[in-house]
Design a protein around this motif. Structure first.
Motif, PDB file in Angstrom:
ATOM      1  N   SER A   1       2.424   1.565  -3.508  1.00  0.00           N
ATOM      2  CA  SER A   1       1.414   1.937  -4.507  1.00  0.00           C
ATOM      3  C   SER A   1       1.028   3.409  -4.389  1.00  0.00           C
ATOM      4  CB  SER A   1       0.177   1.053  -4.338  1.00  0.00           C
ATOM      5  OG  SER A   1      -0.848   1.451  -5.219  1.00  0.00           O
ATOM      6  N   SER A   2       0.785   3.885  -3.160  1.00  0.00           N
ATOM      7  CA  SER A   2       0.359   5.279  -2.991  1.00  0.00           C
ATOM      8  C   SER A   2       1.480   6.254  -3.367  1.00  0.00           C
ATOM      9  CB  SER A   2      -0.088   5.527  -1.546  1.00  0.00           C
ATOM     10  OG  SER A   2       0.990   5.379  -0.640  1.00  0.00           O
ATOM     11  N   LEU A   3       2.724   5.903  -3.046  1.00  0.00           N
ATOM     12  CA  LEU A   3       3.835   6.781  -3.421  1.00  0.00           C
ATOM     13  C   LEU A   3       4.066   6.773  -4.927  1.00  0.00           C
ATOM     14  CD1 LEU A   3       6.384   6.011  -0.550  1.00  0.00           C
ATOM     15  CD2 LEU A   3       4.944   8.038  -0.809  1.00  0.00           C
ATOM     16  N   GLU A   4       3.923   5.604  -5.549  1.00  0.00           N
ATOM     17  CA  GLU A   4       4.082   5.530  -7.008  1.00  0.00           C
ATOM     18  C   GLU A   4       3.038   6.380  -7.722  1.00  0.00           C
ATOM     19  OE1 GLU A   4       3.928   1.417  -7.982  1.00  0.00           O
ATOM     20  OE2 GLU A   4       6.091   1.095  -7.740  1.00  0.00           O
ATOM     21  N   ASN A   5       1.808   6.343  -7.204  1.00  0.00           N
ATOM     22  CA  ASN A   5       0.712   7.052  -7.873  1.00  0.00           C
ATOM     23  C   ASN A   5       0.734   8.558  -7.624  1.00  0.00           C
ATOM     24  OD1 ASN A   5      -0.351   4.712  -8.980  1.00  0.00           O
ATOM     25  ND2 ASN A   5      -1.608   4.277  -7.192  1.00  0.00           N
ATOM     26  N   HIS A   6       1.150   8.974  -6.412  1.00  0.00           N
ATOM     27  CA  HIS A   6       0.962  10.375  -6.040  1.00  0.00           C
ATOM     28  C   HIS A   6       2.232  11.130  -5.653  1.00  0.00           C
ATOM     29  CE1 HIS A   6      -3.290   9.391  -6.118  1.00  0.00           C
ATOM     30  NE2 HIS A   6      -3.074   8.425  -5.247  1.00  0.00           N
ATOM     31  N   ALA A   7       3.320  10.431  -5.337  1.00  0.00           N
ATOM     32  CA  ALA A   7       4.548  11.127  -4.929  1.00  0.00           C
ATOM     33  C   ALA A   7       5.653  11.022  -5.965  1.00  0.00           C
ATOM     34  CB  ALA A   7       5.039  10.582  -3.580  1.00  0.00           C
ATOM     35  N   TYR A   8       5.862   9.828  -6.509  1.00  0.00           N
ATOM     36  CA  TYR A   8       6.970   9.620  -7.438  1.00  0.00           C
ATOM     37  C   TYR A   8       6.879  10.449  -8.720  1.00  0.00           C
ATOM     38  CZ  TYR A   8       8.433   5.640  -4.552  1.00  0.00           C
ATOM     39  OH  TYR A   8       8.853   4.848  -3.527  1.00  0.00           O
ATOM     40  N   PRO A   9       5.687  10.695  -9.276  1.00  0.00           N
ATOM     41  CA  PRO A   9       5.664  11.508 -10.499  1.00  0.00           C
ATOM     42  C   PRO A   9       6.358  12.859 -10.332  1.00  0.00           C
ATOM     43  CG  PRO A   9       3.558  10.434 -10.192  1.00  0.00           C
ATOM     44  CD  PRO A   9       4.349  10.164  -8.940  1.00  0.00           C
ATOM     45  N   THR A  10       6.308  13.422  -9.127  1.00  0.00           N
ATOM     46  CA  THR A  10       6.948  14.717  -8.873  1.00  0.00           C
ATOM     47  C   THR A  10       8.265  14.576  -8.138  1.00  0.00           C
ATOM     48  OG1 THR A  10       4.791  15.796  -8.764  1.00  0.00           O
ATOM     49  CG2 THR A  10       6.639  16.982  -7.805  1.00  0.00           C
ATOM     50  N   LEU A  11       8.308  13.702  -7.121  1.00  0.00           N
ATOM     51  CA  LEU A  11       9.469  13.625  -6.231  1.00  0.00           C
ATOM     52  C   LEU A  11      10.406  12.461  -6.539  1.00  0.00           C
ATOM     53  CD1 LEU A  11       7.666  14.219  -2.800  1.00  0.00           C
ATOM     54  CD2 LEU A  11       8.768  15.920  -4.259  1.00  0.00           C
ATOM     55  N   GLY A  12       9.956  11.484  -7.318  1.00  0.00           N
ATOM     56  CA  GLY A  12      10.685  10.234  -7.466  1.00  0.00           C
ATOM     57  C   GLY A  12      12.154  10.379  -7.800  1.00  0.00           C
ATOM     58  N   ASP A  13      12.495  11.195  -8.817  1.00  0.00           N
ATOM     59  CA  ASP A  13      13.877  11.324  -9.264  1.00  0.00           C
ATOM     60  C   ASP A  13      14.573  12.556  -8.690  1.00  0.00           C
ATOM     61  OD1 ASP A  13      13.588   9.029 -10.826  1.00  0.00           O
ATOM     62  OD2 ASP A  13      12.748  10.173 -12.486  1.00  0.00           O
ATOM     63  N   TRP A  14      13.935  13.187  -7.713  1.00  0.00           N
ATOM     64  CA  TRP A  14      14.490  14.395  -7.107  1.00  0.00           C
ATOM     65  C   TRP A  14      15.418  14.003  -5.957  1.00  0.00           C
ATOM     66  CZ3 TRP A  14      13.334  18.755  -9.658  1.00  0.00           C
ATOM     67  CH2 TRP A  14      13.731  19.978  -9.108  1.00  0.00           C
TER      68      TRP A  14
ATOM     69  N   LEU B   1       0.828  -1.200   0.000  1.00  0.00           N
ATOM     70  CA  LEU B   1       0.000   0.000   0.000  1.00  0.00           C
ATOM     71  C   LEU B   1       0.867   1.258   0.000  1.00  0.00           C
ATOM     72  CD1 LEU B   1      -2.753  -1.117   2.554  1.00  0.00           C
ATOM     73  CD2 LEU B   1      -3.005  -0.867   0.074  1.00  0.00           C
ATOM     74  N   TRP B   2       1.936   1.247   0.795  1.00  0.00           N
ATOM     75  CA  TRP B   2       2.857   2.382   0.802  1.00  0.00           C
ATOM     76  C   TRP B   2       3.440   2.596  -0.593  1.00  0.00           C
ATOM     77  CZ3 TRP B   2       6.151   5.215   4.511  1.00  0.00           C
ATOM     78  CH2 TRP B   2       5.556   5.352   5.764  1.00  0.00           C
TER      79      TRP B   2
END
Length: 465
Positions: free
Chosen positions: A145-158, A142-143
Motif C-alpha cells: 500500500s505505501s509503495l503504491e501510494n508514494h513510490a510507484y507513481p514515480t518509480l513503478g515503471d522505471w 502495508l508495504w
C-alpha cells in the motif's frame, strides 16, 4: 542421396521441370547446395537451415566456387560447423556474422531484461521473498500500500537498474515533508527493494535511497520526531476509574495493557494458554509475538500479573463466555479456555484490530463539553494513545523508584543496547519485576503508592528467604 562430393557439386544442374523455383541438394546437418536458374546459366550457392527459438531459419554461406570469390565444399562445411557451434551457444549465427553483432545482441537482451525488471515488478518479488520472515500477514499489505501510494507513481515503471538519487528524491519529496513518519517508512522500503535488486545483480550496489546520502544531495532534514503522546502518571488512577465505566473486550484489553506495560499487539493476541497461576501469576508472551522479531531471535517474555491484572482476566472470561468467575477459579478456567483469545473481537477467533484500543481512548476523549480540551492528554496537549502508557509507566519508575530502571527495561521488553553485553546478560529480572509491577498496579488502582524503599525492601526480603 548421401553426402555431396566436389564432383557432384560441379555436375549437378537445375531441373527445368521445376520452373524458376530453386532446387536443393542436402549434404547433411542442415547444409544444402542450392541451384537457381538464371539467364546465363545456373547459379549455385550454399545454404544452412537451422531452428532458433522454435522458428526455422535459413543462412546463406556464399556462392559455390573456389576461394576467394567462391566457396568450395570443404569450406562450406567448415562455415556450417562454425554456425552450428554459435547456435549451440545460444546465439543467432546470422546476427553473429555482422560487425559487433554479439555486443548488439547483448545490449538488446539487457534492455529487454531491464524493461521486465521495473521497480514495481522487483518490489513485488522482494515482498514475496521477505514475507515468510514477517510475523504479521498485514506487513506485506502495508508495504504494498505505501509503495503504491508514494513510490510507484514515480518509480513503478522505471527500470530498477536506472533508478538514481534524483529519481528517489522525486518519488518521496511530497510525502517527506507532508507526512514525515510515512516518508521515513517509504524511503526505508525503497532502499530494501534496491538492495534486493543489487543482490541479484540487477543494478549497481550503490543504494540511491540511502537517507544520509540524500541529505547531502539536498533532501531537507525532518524536524525531530515527537514521541507517542502519553498520559502523565499522576493521572492514571483517574483514567482507570473512567475506563471502568466502559464495557467490552477493547476496554478490558486497554486496562490490561496499562497494568502490564505490554504492547498493544501482545495484548490483542494474548491467549489463555499463556497464563499460569501456579506460583507467581504470570503471562508468558511467545517469542514470535514480540515486537518485530522472529521466534528464533528472542526469548519468551514473562510478565508478572498483579491482583489488579488478574481481576481483568476474571472480567475477560465473563465477557467472552457470558459466565461468572472468580480469581480463585482462574487456574481451572484458563485451562478450560486453552488457546482461545483472552480479548476476542466480535469475529470469533479473530484478535481485536490494531485500532480497537485507540478507539476506546478516542471515545473517552470525545465525551466532553464542546470547546473543552480532551481530558486524557499529554503535557503538550495531544490526545493520549495506547502505546504511550508504556512511557507513562517508564516515567513513573524514573520518578518513584529510579533504582529499578533496569528492571523496568526488562518489563518493557527492551533489548540491551550493547549486543555483546546482551549475549551474556540473560536474566529477565523477574523477581525484581514482580514487586515493581505490583507497586505500579497499586498506584493505577488508587491504592496507596508504594515508595521506592518499600519495593527495595520486598526484593531484599525475598532474596533473604
Amino acid at each position: 542421396m548421401g553426402k555431396l562430393t566436389a564432383v557432384m557439386v560441379k555436375a549437378l544442374r537445375h531441373d527445368p521441370a521445376k520452373g524458376k523455383r530453386p532446387v536443393r541438394f542436402g549434404d547433411g546437418d542442415g547444409l544444402y547446395l542450392q541451384i537457381a536458374p538464371g539467364t546465363n546459366g545456373d547459379t549455385k550457392s550454399w545454404l544452412l537451415r537451422f531452428t532458433l527459438h522454435g522458428k526455422a531459419r535459413e543462412m546463406g554461406l556464399g556462392p559455390v566456387g573456389e576461394l576467394p570469390a567462391g566457396i568450395p565444399l570443404a569450406e562450406a562445411r567448415k562455415r556450417a560447423a562454425a554456425a552450428r557451434a554459435i547456435l549451440a551457444a545460444g546465439h543467432d549465427p546470422i546476427e553473429e556474422r555482422q560487425p559487433g553483432a554479439r555486443e548488439q545482441q547483448a545490449q538488446r537482451k539487457a534492455a529487454a531484461e531491464a524493461g521486465a525488471r521495473t521497480f514495481r515488478i522487483v518490489a513485488a518479488a522482494c515482498i514475496k521473498a521477505e514475507e515468510p520472515g514477517w510475523k504479521n500477514k498485514r506487513t506485506a499489505l502495508l508495504w504494498t500500500s505505501s509503495l503504491e501510494n508514494h513510490a510507484y507513481p514515480t518509480l513503478g515503471d522505471w527500470p530498477v537498474a536506472e533508478i538514481d538519487r534524483a529519481k528517489v528524491r522525486e518519488a518521496i519529496d511530497a510525502v517527506w515533508t507532508s507526512a514525515p513518519s510515512i516518508g521515513r517508512k517509504v524511503l526505508r522500503r525503497i532502499a530494501t527493494v534496491l538492495r534486493y535488486a543489487a543482490a541479484h545483480g540487477w543494478r549497481a550496489n550503490d543504494n540511491p535511497a540511502d537517507a544520509k546520502m540524500l541529505r547531502y544531495a539536498g533532501l531537507p532534514p525532518l524536524p525531530g520526531g515527537r514521541k507517542q503522546p502519553s498520559l502523565p502518571w499522576a493521572r492514571t488512577p483517574a483514567f482507570l476509574t473512567a475506563l471502568d465505566k466502559l464495557d467490552g473486550a477493547s476496554a478490558l484489553a486497554l486496562r490490561f495493557l496499562i497494568l502490564t506495560a505490554l504492547r498493544s499487539g501482545e495484548v490483542r493476541q494474548a491467549r489463555w494458554s499463556w497464563v499460569s497461576i501456579d506460583g507467581t501469576p504470570t503471562l508468558t508472551v511467545p517469542g514470535e509475538v514480540m515486537k518485530g522479531k522472529k521466534s528464533g531471535e528472542v526469548q519468551p517474555h514473562r510478565v508478572p500479573l498483579p491482583p489488579a491484572a488478574l481481576e481483568v482476566l476474571v472480567h475477560a472470561y465473563a465477557f467472552a463466555t457470558a459466565g461468572k468467575a472468580t480469581a480463585a477459579e482462574l487456574p481451572r478456567l484458563a485451562a478450560l479456555r486453552g488457546d482461545a483469545l483472552i480479548f476476542p473481537s466480535a469475529k470469533r477467533g479473530v484478535p481485536l484490530s490494531d485500532m480497537a484500543l485507540s478507539a476506546v481512548l478516542r471515545r473517552m476523549n470525545s465525551d466532553r463539553p464542546k470547546g473543552r480540551p480532551a481530558p486524557w492528554r499529554d503535557a503538550d496537549g495531544r490526545d493520549a494513545v495506547p502505546h504511550g502508557f508504556r512511557a507513562t509507566f517508564s516515567t513513573w519508575v524514573d520518578d518513584i523508584c529510579p533504582e529499578e530502571r533496569e528492571a523496568a527495561e526488562r518489563a518493557l521488553a527492551h533489548e540491551i543496547g550493547n549486543r555483546v553485553s546482551g549475549a551474556y546478560r540473560r536474566s529477565d529480572l523477574f523477581d525484581r519485576r514482580t514487586p515493581l509491577m505490583a507497586a505500579w498496579a497499586e498506584h493505577c488502582t488508587r491504592k496507596p503508592t508504594i515508595a521506592a524503599s518499600s519495593v527495595r525492601s520486598r526484593r531484599s526480603a525475598k532474596a533473604a528467604t
